[in-house]
Design an enzyme around this catalytic site. Structure first.
Site, short mmCIF file in Angstrom:
data_model
loop_
_atom_site.label_atom_id
_atom_site.label_comp_id
_atom_site.label_asym_id
_atom_site.label_seq_id
_atom_site.Cartn_x
_atom_site.Cartn_y
_atom_site.Cartn_z
N CYS A 219 0.76 -1.30 -0.11
CA CYS A 219 0.07 0.03 -0.09
C CYS A 219 0.87 1.39 0.07
O CYS A 219 2.06 1.14 0.44
CB CYS A 219 -0.98 0.18 1.30
SG CYS A 219 -2.16 1.51 1.05
N CYS B 251 -4.22 5.96 0.18
CA CYS B 251 -3.62 4.52 -0.34
C CYS B 251 -3.81 4.49 -1.91
O CYS B 251 -3.63 3.45 -2.51
CB CYS B 251 -4.58 3.58 0.60
SG CYS B 251 -4.68 3.62 2.17
N LYS C 277 -11.20 -5.44 4.69
CA LYS C 277 -10.56 -4.41 5.46
C LYS C 277 -11.53 -3.05 5.87
O LYS C 277 -12.02 -2.53 5.06
CB LYS C 277 -9.23 -3.84 4.86
CG LYS C 277 -8.30 -2.93 5.79
CD LYS C 277 -7.26 -2.36 5.10
CE LYS C 277 -6.49 -1.47 5.96
NZ LYS C 277 -5.24 -0.88 5.16
N ARG D 79 -1.11 4.22 12.61
CA ARG D 79 -0.69 5.40 12.11
C ARG D 79 0.49 6.40 12.43
O ARG D 79 1.30 6.77 11.72
CB ARG D 79 -1.92 6.37 12.06
CG ARG D 79 -3.04 5.51 10.84
CD ARG D 79 -4.08 6.23 10.62
NE ARG D 79 -5.01 5.24 9.94
CZ ARG D 79 -6.52 5.54 9.67
NH1 ARG D 79 -6.94 6.31 10.27
NH2 ARG D 79 -6.97 4.48 9.18
N GLU E 284 -16.40 -8.73 -1.20
CA GLU E 284 -15.01 -8.26 -1.26
C GLU E 284 -14.25 -9.59 -1.43
O GLU E 284 -13.28 -9.71 -2.05
CB GLU E 284 -14.72 -7.57 0.12
CG GLU E 284 -15.24 -5.86 -0.16
CD GLU E 284 -14.35 -5.36 -0.98
OE1 GLU E 284 -13.45 -5.65 -1.75
OE2 GLU E 284 -14.60 -4.15 -1.16
N LYS F 21 -9.48 -7.69 8.72
CA LYS F 21 -8.83 -6.78 9.68
C LYS F 21 -9.72 -5.74 9.80
O LYS F 21 -10.50 -5.07 8.82
CB LYS F 21 -7.83 -5.95 8.64
CG LYS F 21 -6.88 -5.12 9.44
CD LYS F 21 -5.76 -4.62 8.68
CE LYS F 21 -4.94 -3.73 9.43
NZ LYS F 21 -4.00 -2.83 8.70
N SER G 173 -3.36 -2.72 15.95
CA SER G 173 -2.56 -2.04 16.72
C SER G 173 -3.45 -1.54 17.87
O SER G 173 -2.92 -1.48 19.38
CB SER G 173 -2.03 -0.79 16.29
OG SER G 173 -3.09 -0.04 15.49
N TYR H 38 1.24 -8.31 16.56
CA TYR H 38 2.52 -7.58 17.31
C TYR H 38 2.98 -8.44 18.57
O TYR H 38 4.15 -8.21 19.12
CB TYR H 38 2.22 -6.21 17.74
CG TYR H 38 1.70 -5.52 16.66
CD1 TYR H 38 2.50 -5.09 15.43
CD2 TYR H 38 0.44 -5.08 16.27
CE1 TYR H 38 2.25 -4.32 14.65
CE2 TYR H 38 -0.04 -4.39 15.13
CZ TYR H 38 0.86 -4.12 14.35
OH TYR H 38 0.52 -3.39 12.99
#
Ligand SMILES: [Zn+2]
Length: 327
Positions: free
Chosen positions: A123, A133, A198, A208, A236, A251, A277, A316
């Protein structure tokens, strides 16, 4: 006091001891389930902590090799790379540059940890000066030239040695554009992981900062999905699969477990869940205040994603969770 009748079923019988519980455990989490997202930046020996994501860093190529190696030794089979370019411009030129930061990192990791699966995020929002994007025209993201730009970026990642390219821009036809370009350039074995469903989510906040990719103006609601929609996730994903996606994704994960389970029922492809995140940072913040047990909450969240049907969890916590599970 005793019940005045007999109970035929007493589910507690099988919860009585740890071994009984282990015997009837339905969902097993292991290091194999994880993909580890890493942020690569220019420079040497850089390891810059990301304030809103304790335990996550901007790493230069030399340090990313060490992180990747460490994760692989812990049993994590794959990493997902995000890049922080030196310069941003309207054409996102570093996104597809042969010596771009992600391209350098892919080469270095493949050289040093050849068996680790390397996936790259495809992206341009971290590479454009406007932070959107794709390519802007009259203030709107222009779909088709954007898909073409993503294809160019994906080919450069494949040329650097990426095993999987993962388009996350939510442009219509992005998977088809990438598949066509990869095949055309001789990369027919490079796999595509589509960020199929997404959502335009508030849970991306800390990322971000991590990727320095917030849009300068406006938001991403004109291309990412409305959090209220589940049927649209099927549409999608159907399109991604038709276009050639090898792996599909939901996501974020935690607030979308119903979507994950719907996707599991409807598609045969390996299904990824992105434990984003915000899901990570919330737990970190609560744990820092003594309001949550990070390890217990994290493992419960990750288990719920597996239970909902995810085969791959992008997290993460990947390295930490692998370590916890080995203890
Ligand atoms: Zn983006």
């Amino acid at each position: 006091m005793t019940l005045p009748f007999d109970l035929n079923q007493r589910p507690r019988r099988l919860r009585r001891t740890a071994t009984l519980r282990r015997m009837v455990n339905e969902t097993r989490l292991s290091a194999n389930d994880f993909m580890y997202p890493l942020f690569v930046c220019h420079g040497k020996n850089v390891s810059e902590p990301i304030g809103s994501m304790p335990g996550v860093y901007h790493l230069s190529v030399d340090n990313i090799i060490k992180q990747a190696e460490n994760a692989f030794k812990l049993g994590v089979p794959s990493v997902l790379l995000f890049g922080l370019p030196k310069t941003k411009n309207a054409r996102a030129s570093e996104a597809y540059a042969e010596k771009g930061i992600v391209q350098q990192a892919v080469r270095a990791i493949k050289q040093n940890v050849p068996d680790l699966v390397v996936a790259t995020d495809v992206c341009v929002c971290a590479y454009t000066d406007h932070g959107h994007c794709g390519v802007l025209r009259d203030g709107e993201v222009d779909n088709d030239p954007s898909a073409e730009l993503l294809a160019k970026m994906a080919v450069s990642h494949a040329a650097a040695g990426a095993d999987i390219v993962a388009p996350s821009a939510m442009m219509d036809g992005q998977v088809a554009a990438i598949r066509y370009a990869l095949d055309d350039k001789g990369f027919k074995n490079t796999a595509i992981m589509g960020y199929s469903a997404k959502y335009a989510s508030a849970f991306y906040g800390p990322f971000r900062e991590a990727a320095d990719s917030a849009p300068g103006k406006g938001d991403r609601k004109a291309y990412q999905m409305d959090p209220a929609n589940a049927r649209e996730a099927l549409l999608e994903t159907e399109l991604d699969v038709e276009e050639g996606a090898d792996i599909i994704m939901v996501k974020p994960a935690l607030a979308y477990l119903d979507v994950l389970s719907l996707m599991r029922e409807n598609f045969e492809q390996p299904l990824a869940a992105y434990n984003v995140s915000g899901e990570y940072s919330m737990v970190k913040a609560a744990a820092a205040k003594g309001w949550a047990d990070e390890r217990a909450v994290a493992l419960e969240m990750l288990t719920s994603m597996r239970r909902a049907g995810a085969d791959i969890i992008i997290s993460y916590w990947a390295a930490d969770a692998a370590r916890w599970l080995a203890e």
